[in-house]
Design a protein around this motif. Structure first.
Motif, PDB file in Angstrom:
ATOM      1  N   UNK A 262     -36.927  51.984  83.767  1.00 51.55           N
ATOM      2  CA  UNK A 262     -35.053  53.036  83.015  1.00 51.55           C
ATOM      3  C   UNK A 262     -33.715  51.586  83.047  1.00 51.55           C
ATOM      4  N   UNK A 263     -34.300  49.779  83.896  1.00 44.72           N
ATOM      5  CA  UNK A 263     -33.510  49.070  82.374  1.00 44.72           C
ATOM      6  C   UNK A 263     -33.445  48.130  81.567  1.00 44.72           C
ATOM      7  N   UNK A 264     -34.831  48.882  80.924  1.00 47.01           N
ATOM      8  CA  UNK A 264     -34.772  48.246  79.752  1.00 47.01           C
ATOM      9  C   UNK A 264     -34.371  49.894  78.357  1.00 47.01           C
ATOM     10  N   UNK A 265     -34.595  48.547  77.587  1.00 45.78           N
ATOM     11  CA  UNK A 265     -34.019  50.042  76.624  1.00 45.78           C
ATOM     12  C   UNK A 265     -35.083  50.250  75.634  1.00 45.78           C
ATOM     13  N   UNK A 266     -35.662  50.005  75.662  1.00 48.06           N
ATOM     14  CA  UNK A 266     -37.138  49.579  75.421  1.00 48.06           C
ATOM     15  C   UNK A 266     -38.224  50.035  76.042  1.00 48.06           C
ATOM     16  N   UNK A 267     -38.139  50.179  77.275  1.00 50.00           N
ATOM     17  CA  UNK A 267     -38.723  50.524  78.396  1.00 50.00           C
ATOM     18  C   UNK A 267     -39.726  50.034  78.883  1.00 50.00           C
ATOM     19  N   UNK A 268     -39.455  47.955  78.856  1.00 50.52           N
ATOM     20  CA  UNK A 268     -40.904  47.660  78.622  1.00 50.52           C
ATOM     21  C   UNK A 268     -40.891  46.818  80.203  1.00 50.52           C
ATOM     22  N   UNK A 269     -41.695  46.577  81.085  1.00 50.61           N
ATOM     23  CA  UNK A 269     -41.817  45.993  82.214  1.00 50.61           C
ATOM     24  C   UNK A 269     -41.553  44.499  82.657  1.00 50.61           C
ATOM     25  N   UNK A 270     -40.911  44.134  82.947  1.00 49.91           N
ATOM     26  CA  UNK A 270     -40.352  42.392  83.420  1.00 49.91           C
ATOM     27  C   UNK A 270     -40.017  41.932  84.859  1.00 49.91           C
ATOM     28  N   UNK A 271     -40.271  40.535  84.959  1.00 48.24           N
ATOM     29  CA  UNK A 271     -39.761  40.381  86.053  1.00 48.24           C
ATOM     30  C   UNK A 271     -38.442  39.461  86.614  1.00 48.24           C
ATOM     31  N   UNK A 272     -38.000  39.115  85.339  1.00 46.32           N
ATOM     32  CA  UNK A 272     -36.692  38.799  85.515  1.00 46.32           C
ATOM     33  C   UNK A 272     -35.493  39.950  84.418  1.00 46.32           C
ATOM     34  N   UNK A 273     -34.207  39.546  84.735  1.00 46.87           N
ATOM     35  CA  UNK A 273     -32.931  39.561  84.097  1.00 46.87           C
ATOM     36  C   UNK A 273     -32.414  38.869  83.469  1.00 46.87           C
ATOM     37  N   UNK A 274     -32.128  38.772  82.265  1.00 48.37           N
ATOM     38  CA  UNK A 274     -31.724  37.098  82.176  1.00 48.37           C
ATOM     39  C   UNK A 274     -30.150  37.970  80.876  1.00 48.37           C
ATOM     40  N   UNK A 275     -28.978  36.817  81.833  1.00 47.86           N
ATOM     41  CA  UNK A 275     -27.521  37.291  80.859  1.00 47.86           C
ATOM     42  C   UNK A 275     -27.083  35.876  80.910  1.00 47.86           C
TER      43      UNK A 275
END
Length: 340
Positions: free
Chosen positions: A226-239
């Motif tokens: 839900x956190x990603x536009x392309x519905x991918x999976x990841x272990x971190x967010x990058x700002x």
């Protein structure tokens, strides 16, 4: 340039922000405490607590050593200052007073101006213990609060339920934490995008904002699609939003304050506090269980924008007090229009 991914995450952060409404009473929009302020450091707890006030919380408490408290009271009458961390008092007396103060708070920020002497570090340890016992309280850890975590990781471990803790280490603080947790196969020479999730896992999945040229945010778990536009999976967010070109002492304190306010708002949203003003608790379990990630991302974005505005306004003359004055305008640019 604002990417679709960044805009999506900021829209999720915005869902946590309560409207300014006459239907809410004083305190429901955030009661934040800052535990720090030793004899040598009075600026850091002021910047953290006043940053929180300017960001939008209702009440800010500073819990500090008496000498620092006397100075902080002269900075602003808007802060509630508790001079209870007196080295002449017993730990039992301090614990009793802390317990009463913490029972009023949504969030406790541990570390700004804390110092590293045994007495103040012991006071912080007591605060961690009390916060762990209070399942309604969230914690943000910065500066010399991280020194305590480095020397005694147990203070942030074995918390019940979803960890309600955000750490905000700079480059050196992060390196020291990795060295402490080396037994967990953390190689500090690895890339930030790998190290941050590993350290978060080693510390039982609390949330980390690894500050740097790009801020890496992780709790060590797979972040919901839900956190990603392309519905991918990841272990971190990058700002990676543009920030200012000058780094001044105190910017991290403002980060801890804004993180604390977003944690308070998000937690109260999940509890249903804002339902009377048209904000029912989140239907999404992914959002409800990841308030620290959203708070960390929103605060990271805000502080980068604040630093940029400060640099544009003051250039080399910029100091942290300039940034405090800009908190309101930058907040409105990023998060405005939350009124009813």
């Amino acid at each position: 340039m604002v990417t679709k991914q960044h805009a999506h995450l900021m829209s999720l952060v915005g869902k946590m922000i309560p409207p300014v409404s006459g239907k809410l009473h004083k305190g429901q929009a955030g009661r934040v405490g800052v535990l720090g302020g030793s004899g040598d450091y009075s600026g850091a707890p002021f910047f953290s607590s006043m940053g929180a006030m300017r960001f939008g919380c209702d009440l800010a408490h500073v819990i500090c050593e008496p000498t620092a408290g006397a100075v902080i009271k002269t900075y602003s009458p808007d802060l509630i200052v508790h001079n209870i961390l007196d080295a002449k008092r017993s730990q039992a007396e301090i614990r009793k007073d802390l317990e009463g103060i913490l029972s009023r708070l949504h969030v406790l920020i541990i570390g700004p101006g804390l110092g590293r002497d045994d007495h103040m570090q012991s006071c912080a340890r007591i605060a961690f213990e009390l916060a762990r016992e209070n399942d309604q309280m969230s914690v943000v850890v910065d500066a010399d609060g991280l020194w305590l975590v480095q020397n005694d990781p147990s203070v942030v471990m074995d918390w019940p339920g979803v960890p309600r803790i955000v750490l905000t280490p700079n480059v050196m603080e992060f390196k020291r934490l990795c060295q402490k947790m080396a037994s967990m196969n953390i190689d500090e020479s690895g890339p930030a995008t790998t190290l941050c999730p590993k350290l978060a896992r080693a510390l039982q999945n609390l949330t980390i904002i690894q500050k740097g040229p790009t801020d890496i945010i992780s709790n060590g778990l797979t972040i919901p699609s839900d956190f990603f536009v392309n519905k991918k999976e990841a272990e971190y967010l990058e700002e990676s939003s543009e920030g200012g070109l000058k780094r001044v002492g105190g910017q991290g304190d403002i980060l801890s304050g804004s993180t604390g306010v977003l944690m308070a708002w998000g937690s109260e949203w999940v509890r249903g506090t804002y339902e009377p003003v048209g904000m029912p608790p989140p239907a999404s379990k992914a959002l409800a269980e990841n308030i620290p990630l959203l708070a960390a991302y929103g605060a990271s974005t805000f502080n980068r924008a604040l630093s940029k505005r400060g640099w544009e306004t003051k250039k080399r003359a910029m100091v942290t007090h300039d940034l405090i004055e800009l908190v309101g305008p930058v907040y409105e640019e990023l998060f405005g229009d939350h009124d009813t």
